[in-house]
Structures are given as structure tokens and as C-alpha cells.
Write a protein that holds these residues in place. Structure first.
Motif, mmCIF file in Angstrom:
data_model
loop_
_atom_site.group_PDB
_atom_site.id
_atom_site.type_symbol
_atom_site.label_atom_id
_atom_site.label_comp_id
_atom_site.label_asym_id
_atom_site.label_seq_id
_atom_site.Cartn_x
_atom_site.Cartn_y
_atom_site.Cartn_z
ATOM 1 N N ILE A 1 46.514 -19.744 45.803
ATOM 2 C CA ILE A 1 45.118 -19.604 46.218
ATOM 3 C C ILE A 1 44.984 -18.319 47.030
ATOM 4 N N PRO A 2 43.943 -17.505 46.788
ATOM 5 C CA PRO A 2 43.754 -16.271 47.558
ATOM 6 C C PRO A 2 43.833 -16.505 49.057
ATOM 7 N N GLY A 3 44.392 -15.539 49.744
ATOM 8 C CA GLY A 3 44.715 -15.674 51.160
ATOM 9 C C GLY A 3 43.555 -16.054 52.060
ATOM 10 N N ILE A 4 43.835 -17.005 52.936
ATOM 11 C CA ILE A 4 42.867 -17.429 53.939
ATOM 12 C C ILE A 4 43.017 -16.509 55.147
ATOM 13 N N ILE A 5 41.914 -16.262 55.835
ATOM 14 C CA ILE A 5 42.000 -15.571 57.116
ATOM 15 C C ILE A 5 41.340 -16.447 58.167
ATOM 16 N N GLU A 6 41.587 -16.154 59.422
ATOM 17 C CA GLU A 6 40.939 -16.906 60.480
ATOM 18 C C GLU A 6 39.433 -16.706 60.375
ATOM 19 N N GLY A 7 38.685 -17.812 60.303
ATOM 20 C CA GLY A 7 37.246 -17.733 60.117
ATOM 21 C C GLY A 7 36.817 -17.901 58.676
ATOM 22 N N ALA A 8 37.770 -18.193 57.769
ATOM 23 C CA ALA A 8 37.430 -18.345 56.349
ATOM 24 C C ALA A 8 36.421 -19.472 56.139
ATOM 25 N N SER A 9 36.515 -20.538 56.927
ATOM 26 C CA SER A 9 35.599 -21.672 56.772
ATOM 27 C C SER A 9 34.166 -21.307 57.156
ATOM 28 N N GLN A 10 33.998 -20.180 57.887
ATOM 29 C CA GLN A 10 32.668 -19.687 58.217
ATOM 30 C C GLN A 10 32.220 -18.579 57.265
ATOM 31 N N GLY A 11 33.027 -18.349 56.223
ATOM 32 C CA GLY A 11 32.619 -17.381 55.216
ATOM 33 C C GLY A 11 33.292 -16.025 55.303
ATOM 34 N N LYS A 12 34.247 -15.854 56.200
ATOM 35 C CA LYS A 12 34.926 -14.561 56.313
ATOM 36 C C LYS A 12 35.984 -14.415 55.220
ATOM 37 N N GLY A 13 36.175 -13.182 54.777
ATOM 38 C CA GLY A 13 37.219 -12.921 53.786
ATOM 39 C C GLY A 13 36.913 -13.585 52.459
ATOM 40 N N LEU A 14 37.985 -13.935 51.709
ATOM 41 C CA LEU A 14 37.830 -14.564 50.400
ATOM 42 C C LEU A 14 38.064 -16.064 50.447
ATOM 43 N N GLY A 15 38.563 -16.546 51.579
ATOM 44 C CA GLY A 15 39.031 -17.925 51.629
ATOM 45 C C GLY A 15 38.001 -18.977 51.294
ATOM 46 N N LEU A 16 36.771 -18.830 51.817
ATOM 47 C CA LEU A 16 35.766 -19.871 51.624
ATOM 48 C C LEU A 16 35.478 -20.105 50.151
ATOM 49 N N ARG A 17 35.418 -19.018 49.384
ATOM 50 C CA ARG A 17 35.068 -19.146 47.970
ATOM 51 C C ARG A 17 36.084 -19.973 47.210
ATOM 52 N N PHE A 18 37.361 -19.881 47.599
ATOM 53 C CA PHE A 18 38.407 -20.532 46.818
ATOM 54 C C PHE A 18 39.010 -21.760 47.496
ATOM 55 N N LEU A 19 38.539 -22.086 48.705
ATOM 56 C CA LEU A 19 39.082 -23.263 49.386
ATOM 57 C C LEU A 19 38.859 -24.535 48.585
ATOM 58 N N ARG A 20 37.821 -24.566 47.740
ATOM 59 C CA ARG A 20 37.559 -25.780 46.948
ATOM 60 C C ARG A 20 38.729 -26.131 46.045
ATOM 61 N N HIS A 21 39.494 -25.112 45.621
ATOM 62 C CA HIS A 21 40.599 -25.376 44.704
ATOM 63 C C HIS A 21 41.744 -26.125 45.394
ATOM 64 N N ILE A 22 41.830 -25.997 46.709
ATOM 65 C CA ILE A 22 42.878 -26.703 47.448
ATOM 66 C C ILE A 22 42.610 -28.203 47.467
ATOM 67 N N GLU A 23 41.348 -28.595 47.318
ATOM 68 C CA GLU A 23 40.987 -30.014 47.394
ATOM 69 C C GLU A 23 41.645 -30.849 46.309
ATOM 70 N N ARG A 24 42.000 -30.235 45.181
ATOM 71 C CA ARG A 24 42.523 -30.996 44.051
ATOM 72 C C ARG A 24 44.043 -30.985 43.967
ATOM 73 N N ASN A 25 44.720 -30.353 44.916
ATOM 74 C CA ASN A 25 46.179 -30.276 44.878
ATOM 75 C C ASN A 25 46.803 -31.514 45.514
ATOM 76 N N SER A 26 47.898 -31.998 44.929
ATOM 77 C CA SER A 26 48.569 -33.179 45.466
ATOM 78 C C SER A 26 49.291 -32.867 46.773
ATOM 79 N N ILE A 27 49.907 -31.683 46.823
ATOM 80 C CA ILE A 27 50.672 -31.259 47.999
ATOM 81 C C ILE A 27 50.219 -29.870 48.405
ATOM 82 N N LEU A 28 50.120 -29.636 49.709
ATOM 83 C CA LEU A 28 49.816 -28.310 50.218
ATOM 84 C C LEU A 28 51.100 -27.705 50.790
ATOM 85 N N LEU A 29 51.508 -26.570 50.212
ATOM 86 C CA LEU A 29 52.701 -25.876 50.673
ATOM 87 C C LEU A 29 52.256 -24.671 51.503
#
Length: 336
Positions: free
Chosen positions: A217-245
């Protein structure tokens, strides 16, 4: 793969087919002077159907298909002949695709399996012919049902990648390098942040012909949940993973703090992510000066999370990492 080729959100106008009208018809035969009603039924209108296709991993093929229309059913005929059914329209989508109402956000359908079919908009029913309305008191009905109208609606298709393991880390944590080291995936790798602009999937071969799917998944940065960087757009894909590494470089100034910051961003986006199984890999251990530096690093690590140490470049620790992932995937499957 270029970022323009990865599409995980499309909005489409869909219209199912209308049903054909029932027929008003009476038998006309030489030796039957008072032939009764024999009008046939109209054909059903075509459905709009979502169908799972495991070979797809993006909604790119639907990006420019803004309007989808199924065929109408045809009218019934005499001799109790039914009208022809309108042809269904199949929208093939990747596994993990969710259809939503764009106004309310309500989930209309979800595709998770190969070949799975779900009717998104049903076609209108065909009208009944006058043959259905005859009775002892009404032996020559001169009416039949019209066909039922089709349905029309705007629908949002949203993709959340299905993967066994999702890689979580800040830019330059080594996610793309790890994926390329353990699978046939070839994401772009460079020494600058945000090299990965879209999620990448790879199938990781394991012992005895077993395998599991890993998502970078594209890199998260601090503040991604508030829309900073690329993280917010792709965080939805983490929801479907069985394990987070989680991946944190051995060269980080504070591994515990970096890990906790990543956790905070995921929690801010969706608190339910905290219920997922978590693993931590300390990456780039080949950059440490010696074994003493590695031993010192091990003294101050996050608690309550399994930790392993790897170098994707030198292949060190990758077998142990895959063992750890498989062990946790097995226990997660048993728990569900």
C-alpha cells in the motif's frame, strides 16, 4: 504499472431493461369459431449484473463506460408464445469490489469470489398475456398487463483490494523492495519518498506449494487520516487484509514511536483496523554496523506484537518472515 492505470473508484449510470407487454390475442382456427384468449407473456427486461473476475485488479476498464443499459424484453404473441427476454449486461469487476448508492453511501452489493454474480439492478417483469385473465365469467378478456419498467440509478463501484497481508509503513520503509524480493511483482523502487503511487499485489510462494497474497500500500505519512500525502486515498485497501505487516527501518531514530504513529493513523481512519492481526518487521538490517547494533536495537521494541528482522536486499530473515506470516494466517483462518 503507471498510476493512471490503477482505478479503484468509478461512478456509472445503470439502466436495466423494461419488461415486454403481454399480448391480447384470440385463437383464430377454421374449426374453432369461438377461440378463446391465447395471448402470451412479455419477456423480462435485462438485468445489470456484477460478476467477480479474479484476473482483474483495477476498475480501469469501466472508467470511461459512464452509461450501461440492458435490453428491453419483447412483447408476447398469440399462441401463448412468450416474448424474448432482454439480454443481461455483466459488469466484470475485481474481487473486493463494493457497489454503493452515491447519495446515501449504502452498500448495494459486494463481490468477493471468482465467478460470483449479484444482480445490481433487476430488469422489469414481463406483462401477463390475456390468456391469464380468462374465467367462467370473463371468457374473452380484451386486456393484458403492460411490461414493468426497468430501473435506473447512478452507482459507485469502489475497490478494496483483497490480500492476505497488507504492508503498512512510512515512505521508504522498504515495502516495495520486500514485495519484489518475495514475489514476482515488480513495483518501482527508488530512494525517494512516494515511489509507490498505487497499490501493488504479489503472490508469495511458500512451502509445499502453498502461497499467500501480499499488498504493498502506498506510504502513509503522519496526518494521512486527515488527507495529507497519498495515504488517505489508499487506506481503504488495508481494510480487506487479513494481517497487517508493519515495516519500520532499522535506521529509524525511534522504532517504537514510528510504529505507534502508524497505529494512530490507522485508528483515526477506521478504529476497526485495530482488531486485525499485526506483525512488525524491522527492515534494512543490512545497514546496521554490526551484530552489537542489532542486539542494542532489540532492547527497545514495541510490546505485544510479534517482531522479526529482515533485509530484503541480502534476503536475510525472509524465510523466517514467511513462516511467521503463514503461522498467523493459519491461526486467523481458524479463529474465523
Amino acid at each position: 504499472m503507471a498510476s493512471s492505470n490503477f482505478i479503484d473508484y468509478v461512478k456509472i449510470n445503470c439502466r436495466s431493461g423494461a419488461g415486454g407487454a403481454g399480448s391480447v390475442h384470440f385463437r383464430r382456427e377454421k374449426h374453432v369459431p369461438k377461440g378463446g384468449p391465447d395471448g402470451g407473456d412479455g419477456g423480462r427486461g435485462g438485468h445489470i449484473i456484477l460478476k467477480g473476475n479474479a484476473q482483474l485488479w483495477t476498475l480501469l476498464h469501466l472508467k470511461y463506460r459512464k452509461h450501461v443499459k440492458a435490453e428491453n424484453g419483447t412483447a408476447g404473441e398469440g399462441g401463448r408464445r412468450s416474448g424474448q427476454q432482454g439480454e443481461d449486461v455483466f459488469l466484470e469487476v475485481p474481487l473486493g469490489t463494493i457497489a454503493r448508492d452515491p447519495d446515501t453511501g449504502e452498500k448495494l452489493a459486494e463481490i468477493t469470489e471468482e465467478g460470483q454474480e449479484l444482480i445490481l439492478l433487476p430488469g422489469g417483469r414481463g406483462g401477463l398475456g390475456n390468456d391469464h385473465f380468462k374465467s367462467a365469467t370473463q371468457q374473452a378478456p380484451h386486456y393484458a398487463q403492460p411490461g414493468e419498467a426497468g430501473q435506473e440509478a447512478w452507482v459507485v463501484l469502489e475497490l478494496k483490494l483483497l490480500a492476505d497481508v497488507g504492508l503498512v509503513g512510512f515512505p521508504n520503509a522498504g515495502k516495495s523492495t520486500l514485495l519484489s524480493a518475495v514475489s514476482a511483482a515488480r513495483p518501482e523502487i527508488a530512494d525517494y519518498p512516494f515511489t509507490t503511487l498505487v497499490p501493488n499485489l504479489g503472490v508469495v510462494a511458500y512451502r509445499d506449494f502453498k502461497s499467500f497474497v501480499m499488498a504493498d500500500i502506498p506510504g502513509i505519512i503522519e496526518g494521512a487520516s486527515q488527507g495529507k500525502g497519498l495515504g488517505l486515498r489508499f487506506l481503504r485497501h488495508i481494510e480487506r487484509n487479513s494481517i497487517l505487516l508493519f515495516l519500520v527501518p532499522a535506521t529509524s531514530d525511534n522504532i517504537r514511536q514510528e510504529y505507534n504513529t502508524l497505529l494512530d493513523e490507522l485508528h483515526a481512519y477506521n478504529p476497526e483496523l485495530m482488531d486485525k492481526k499485526r506483525l512488525l518487521a524491522i527492515t534494512k538490517i543490512d545497514l546496521l554496523e554490526n551484530e552489537e547494533a542489532l542486539a542494542l536495537l532489540k532492547e527497545d521494541l514495541p510490546k505485544k506484537v510479534p517482531v522479526t528482522f529482515i533485509s530484503s536486499v541480502s534476503q536475510r530473515g525472509l524465510t523466517e518472515l514467511k513462516d511467521l506470516i503463514w503461522q498467523n494466517l493459519t491461526t486467523t483462518a481458524e479463529a474465523t
